[in-house]
Design an enzyme around this catalytic site. Structure first.
Site, PDB file in Angstrom:
ATOM      1  N   ARG A  41       0.820  -1.138   0.026  1.00 43.55           N
ATOM      2  CA  ARG A  41      -0.053   0.077   0.015  1.00 43.55           C
ATOM      3  C   ARG A  41       0.727   1.185  -0.055  1.00 43.55           C
ATOM      4  NH1 ARG A  41      -0.682  -2.878   4.504  1.00 43.55           N
ATOM      5  NH2 ARG A  41      -2.359  -4.071   3.536  1.00 43.55           N
ATOM      6  N   CYS A  71       0.327 -22.952  -0.435  1.00 42.39           N
ATOM      7  CA  CYS A  71       0.912 -22.156   0.833  1.00 42.39           C
ATOM      8  C   CYS A  71       2.309 -22.915   1.012  1.00 42.39           C
ATOM      9  CB  CYS A  71       0.028 -21.274   1.419  1.00 42.39           C
ATOM     10  SG  CYS A  71       0.924 -20.393   2.796  1.00 42.39           S
ATOM     11  N   LEU A  72       3.348 -22.360   0.935  1.00 46.07           N
ATOM     12  CA  LEU A  72       4.549 -22.878   1.542  1.00 46.07           C
ATOM     13  C   LEU A  72       4.440 -22.475   3.027  1.00 46.07           C
ATOM     14  CD1 LEU A  72       7.686 -23.831   1.327  1.00 46.07           C
ATOM     15  CD2 LEU A  72       8.116 -21.284   1.264  1.00 46.07           C
ATOM     16  N   GLY A  73       3.722 -21.567   3.714  1.00 42.26           N
ATOM     17  CA  GLY A  73       4.177 -21.444   5.195  1.00 42.26           C
ATOM     18  C   GLY A  73       2.676 -21.582   6.001  1.00 42.26           C
ATOM     19  N   ASP A 100       1.395  -9.955   5.615  1.00 47.43           N
ATOM     20  CA  ASP A 100       0.213  -9.411   5.540  1.00 47.43           C
ATOM     21  C   ASP A 100      -0.909 -10.441   5.626  1.00 47.43           C
ATOM     22  OD1 ASP A 100       0.969  -6.603   5.144  1.00 47.43           O
ATOM     23  OD2 ASP A 100      -0.683  -6.384   3.755  1.00 47.43           O
ATOM     24  N   THR A 101      -0.568 -11.509   4.979  1.00 48.44           N
ATOM     25  CA  THR A 101      -1.637 -12.630   4.881  1.00 48.44           C
ATOM     26  C   THR A 101      -2.004 -13.055   6.471  1.00 48.44           C
ATOM     27  OG1 THR A 101       0.135 -13.874   4.736  1.00 48.44           O
ATOM     28  CG2 THR A 101      -0.814 -13.515   2.665  1.00 48.44           C
TER      29      THR A 101
HETATM   30  C1  HEM Z   1      -2.810 -17.096   7.002  1.00 43.16           C
HETATM   31  C2  HEM Z   1      -2.016 -16.936   6.316  1.00 43.16           C
HETATM   32  C3  HEM Z   1      -1.511 -17.123   4.770  1.00 43.16           C
HETATM   33  C4  HEM Z   1      -2.434 -17.351   3.847  1.00 43.16           C
HETATM   34  C5  HEM Z   1      -4.037 -17.042   4.028  1.00 43.16           C
HETATM   35  C6  HEM Z   1      -1.515 -17.638   2.605  1.00 43.16           C
HETATM   36  C7  HEM Z   1      -2.302 -17.750   1.492  1.00 43.16           C
HETATM   37  C8  HEM Z   1      -1.555 -18.111   0.199  1.00 43.16           C
HETATM   38  C9  HEM Z   1      -2.217 -18.655  -1.182  1.00 43.16           C
HETATM   39  C10 HEM Z   1      -3.758 -18.514  -1.261  1.00 43.16           C
HETATM   40  C11 HEM Z   1      -1.039 -19.194  -1.788  1.00 43.16           C
HETATM   41  C12 HEM Z   1      -1.196 -19.542  -3.337  1.00 43.16           C
HETATM   42  C13 HEM Z   1      -0.822 -18.723  -4.360  1.00 43.16           C
HETATM   43  C14 HEM Z   1      -0.986 -19.164  -5.627  1.00 43.16           C
HETATM   44  O1  HEM Z   1      -1.449 -20.210  -5.751  1.00 43.16           O
HETATM   45  O2  HEM Z   1      -0.533 -18.186  -6.536  1.00 43.16           O
HETATM   46  C15 HEM Z   1      -0.116 -18.763  -1.070  1.00 43.16           C
HETATM   47  C16 HEM Z   1       1.425 -19.246  -1.452  1.00 43.16           C
HETATM   48  C17 HEM Z   1       2.533 -18.987  -0.772  1.00 43.16           C
HETATM   49  N1  HEM Z   1       2.581 -18.762   0.694  1.00 43.16           N
HETATM   50 FE1  HEM Z   1       1.141 -18.416   1.567  1.00 43.16          FE
HETATM   51  N2  HEM Z   1      -0.445 -17.619   3.203  1.00 43.16           N
HETATM   52  C18 HEM Z   1      -0.291 -17.392   4.368  1.00 43.16           C
HETATM   53  C19 HEM Z   1       0.840 -17.448   5.251  1.00 43.16           C
HETATM   54  C20 HEM Z   1       1.906 -17.478   4.522  1.00 43.16           C
HETATM   55  C21 HEM Z   1       3.388 -17.454   5.183  1.00 43.16           C
HETATM   56  C22 HEM Z   1       3.479 -17.064   6.955  1.00 43.16           C
HETATM   57  C23 HEM Z   1       4.427 -17.777   4.430  1.00 43.16           C
HETATM   58  C24 HEM Z   1       5.841 -17.581   5.083  1.00 43.16           C
HETATM   59  C25 HEM Z   1       6.816 -18.015   4.345  1.00 43.16           C
HETATM   60  C26 HEM Z   1       3.712 -17.824   3.184  1.00 43.16           C
HETATM   61  C27 HEM Z   1       4.380 -18.082   2.126  1.00 43.16           C
HETATM   62  C28 HEM Z   1       3.915 -18.524   0.871  1.00 43.16           C
HETATM   63  C29 HEM Z   1       4.835 -18.994  -0.361  1.00 43.16           C
HETATM   64  C30 HEM Z   1       6.293 -18.770  -0.476  1.00 43.16           C
HETATM   65  C31 HEM Z   1       4.025 -19.164  -1.412  1.00 43.16           C
HETATM   66  C32 HEM Z   1       4.213 -19.612  -2.711  1.00 43.16           C
HETATM   67  C33 HEM Z   1       4.242 -21.084  -3.012  1.00 43.16           C
HETATM   68  C34 HEM Z   1       4.389 -21.455  -4.363  1.00 43.16           C
HETATM   69  O3  HEM Z   1       4.278 -20.647  -5.249  1.00 43.16           O
HETATM   70  O4  HEM Z   1       4.932 -22.614  -4.488  1.00 43.16           O
HETATM   71  N3  HEM Z   1       2.312 -17.936   3.144  1.00 43.16           N
HETATM   72  N4  HEM Z   1      -0.364 -18.594   0.186  1.00 43.16           N
END
Ligand code: HEM
Length: 399
Positions: free
Chosen positions: A168, A348-350, A241-242
Site C-alpha cells: 500500500r 502455501c509454503l507457510g 500481510d496474509t
Molecule cells: C494465513 C496466512 C496465509 C495465507 C491465507 C496464505 C495464502 C496463500 C495462498 C492462497 C497461496 C497460493 C498462491 C497461488 O496459488 O498463486 C500462498 C502461497 C505461498 N505462501 Fe502463503 N499464506 C499465508 C501465510 C504464509 C506465510 C506465513 C508464509 C511464509 C513463508 C507464506 C509463504 C507463501 C509462499 C512462499 C507461497 C508460494 C508457494 C508456491 O508458489 O509454491 N504464506 N499462500
C-alpha cells in the site's frame, strides 16, 4: 451503538470495494449461479468460482499457469520464486523450501511464537482498549518472521515500511504512476536489504532461513544470488500481510459473534478446528491469478488461451457443493478441505507456520481478553484485495 456489517444482500460483487471486502460471503454465493451476470468476469478477467473448478485449475499449472507475461506490478525486477514460476522448475525450489517450513520445524519455534504473542498483549490488555491492527495484528507476524529469517528485531519498522511501500504505497489515491514509481524504489531497497543479509551469512552461516538458502543446491549447483533474492522478496510480501489479515478477520468475526467467541473461551481445545473454519469463511486472500495456456472448458464455462483469469478462492470456499451448509460458520466443522491456502503445486509454503501463528494468537487473546467488542460508535474498515482489517478499534472491561 456499533456499526455492524452491512446488509449482505445489498452488496454488489466488487472485490475492490471496501463494503464488499467487509462481508463478501453472500456475494460470492450469488456468483455460483451461472445465469448471474456477475459470474462472468472482474475487470475483464474471467472468474473461476466453483470449488471443483478452482481445485482443478490450481492442480493443473500446465493449463492455468502462474508465469505471467505482465509488467512486474510489485516493484520486482524478476518473477518471485516459487510463486510466479511453474513446475518443473517450481517443484525444484519447493523441494528445498518445504523442509524449512515443515510442521516439525515450526512446532519447535512454538514457545518463541507464544512469548512474542503474550508480550504484545501485555502491552495493551490492562488499558481496556486498542486499535487491534496496529497493536497486535501487524507487529506479531513481523517480529516472528524477523526471528525466523535471522534478522535483527530492531529492523521491525524498516521491514514494515518496505512491505507497505509495495502493498500500500503512500501515494495519492488513484495516482498509478506515483504508485508504480514508489514500488520500484522500494523494490530496489528490498533487494539491497536482502543482499546485505545474504553477504553477512556467506562464510559465516547461522541457524536461520537465509543461511539455509546459502547452503541449498539444485542439480548440484548452489542457488544464484538472484534466486535467493527472489525467494526472500516473496517471503516479505507473502508471509506477513496474509497473517495480519487473517488474525484481524478472525478477531472481528469473534467480536461480532459473541456466542461463538464464548464457546471458544470455554472450550479452547476447539481453537485449531475453529481456525480452519474461519480461514474458510473469511478467506483473506480472496483470489489468485493465472494465465490460460490452452483453450479449456470447466463446467459450463470456456476459458480461452492467453486470457488472465482469477481463481476466486473466497467463492470456492462457500460453494454448497463442497461445504453444505456453506453459509453456516461451524467452529466444529469436520471435513474442511478449504482453499484459503490455495491448492496444487503452489499451495502455501507457510501454511504450517501460519496455522501455529493463528492458533497461538487466538489462544492467548481469548485467555487474556475473553470478552471484547468493537468500540461503540466505531466502524471497522476492511481493505479490498487481501482482506486486512485496517481499522479495528476494540474495547473490553480491564478492571
Ligand atoms: C494465513 C496466512 C496465509 C495465507 C491465507 C496464505 C495464502 C496463500 C495462498 C492462497 C497461496 C497460493 C498462491 C497461488 O496459488 O498463486 C500462498 C502461497 C505461498 N505462501 Fe502463503 N499464506 C499465508 C501465510 C504464509 C506465510 C506465513 C508464509 C511464509 C513463508 C507464506 C509463504 C507463501 C509462499 C512462499 C507461497 C508460494 C508457494 C508456491 O508458489 O509454491 N504464506 N499462500
Amino acid at each position: 451503538m456499533t456499526n455492524g456489517p452491512p446488509d449482505p444482500e445489498a452488496i454488489p460483487f466488487n472485490p475492490l470495494d471496501p463494503g464488499f471486502a467487509r462481508s463478501p460471503q453472500s456475494s460470492y454465493a450469488r456468483l455460483h449461479d451461472p445465469q448471474s451476470p456477475q459470474s462472468a468476469a472482474l475487470a475483464g478477467s474471467p472468474l473461476i468460482t466453483r470449488y471443483e473448478d478452482a481445485l482443478w485449475a490450481l492442480r493443473h499449472p500446465e493449463v492455468f499457469s502462474s508465469e505471467m507475461d505482465v509488467e512486474m506490478a510489485l516493484g520486482t525486477e524478476r518473477p518471485m520464486i516459487p510463486q510466479q514460476i511453474d513446475p518443473p522448475r517450481q517443484t525444484q525450489f519447493r523441494k528445498i523450501l518445504d523442509p524449512l517450513f515443515s510442521r516439525k520445524r515450526m512446532q519447535a519455534i512454538e514457545p518463541a511464537i507464544r512469548s512474542h504473542a503474550t508480550r504484545l498483549i501485555d502491552a495493551f490488555a490492562g488499558s481496556g482498549r486498542c486499535e487491534f491492527n496496529r497493536a497486535f495484528a501487524i507487529p506479531y507476524p513481523c517480529i516472528i518472521f524477523l526471528q525466523l529469517m535471522g534478522l535483527p528485531p530492531e529492523d521491525l519498522d524498516l521491514f514494515l515500511e518496505l512491505k507497505d511501500g509495495i502493498i500500500r504505497p503512500p501515494t495519492p489515491a488513484g495516482d498509478m504512476e506515483a504508485a508504480v514509481e514508489h514500488r520500484a524504489k522500494t523494490g530496489k531497497r528490498i533487494y539491497a536489504y536482502f543482499e546485505d543479509a545474504i553477504d553477512e551469512r556467506r562464510g559465516e552461516p547461522r541457524d536461520d532461513i537465509i543461511s539455509h538458502l546459502l547452503g541449498a543446491q539444485i542439480d548440484g549447483k548452489p542457488l544464484t544470488r538472484n534466486e535467493m533474492l527472489d525467494i526472500c522478496y516473496l517471503f516479505l510480501l507473502g508471509g506477513l500481510d496474509t497473517v495480519t489479515a487473517t488474525i484481524g478477520c478472525n478477531v472481528l468475526y469473534l467480536a461480532e459473534n459473541p456466542t461463538q467467541r464464548r464457546r471458544l473461551v470455554e472450550n479452547p481445545e476447539l481453537i485449531p478446528v475453529a481456525v480452519e473454519e474461519l480461514l474458510r469463511w473469511e478467506t483473506p486472500v480472496t483470489g489468485v491469478p493465472r494465465v490460460v495456456k490452452r483453450d479449456v472448458r470447466l463446467g459450463e464455462r470456456e476459458f480461452s488461451k492467453g486470457s488472465l483469469v482469477m481463481i476466486l478462492l473466497g467463492a470456492a470456499n462457500v460453494d454448497e457443493g463442497e461445504f453444505a451448509p456453506a453459509e453456516q460458520v461451524d467452529l466444529e466443522r469436520g471435513r474442511n478441505r478449504h482453499l484459503a491456502f490455495g491448492g496444487g503445486p503452489h499451495r502455501c509454503l507457510g501454511s504450517h507456520f501460519a496455522r501455529i501463528e493463528l492458533r497461538i494468537a487466538m489462544e492467548e487473546l481469548l485467555r487474556r481478553i475473553p470478552d471484547y467488542e468493537v468500540a461503540p460508535g466505531e466502524s471497522p474498515r476492511v481493505s479490498p484485495g487481501i482482506r486486512e482489517v485496517i481499522y479495528l478499534p476494540l474495547v473490553w472491561d480491564a478492571s
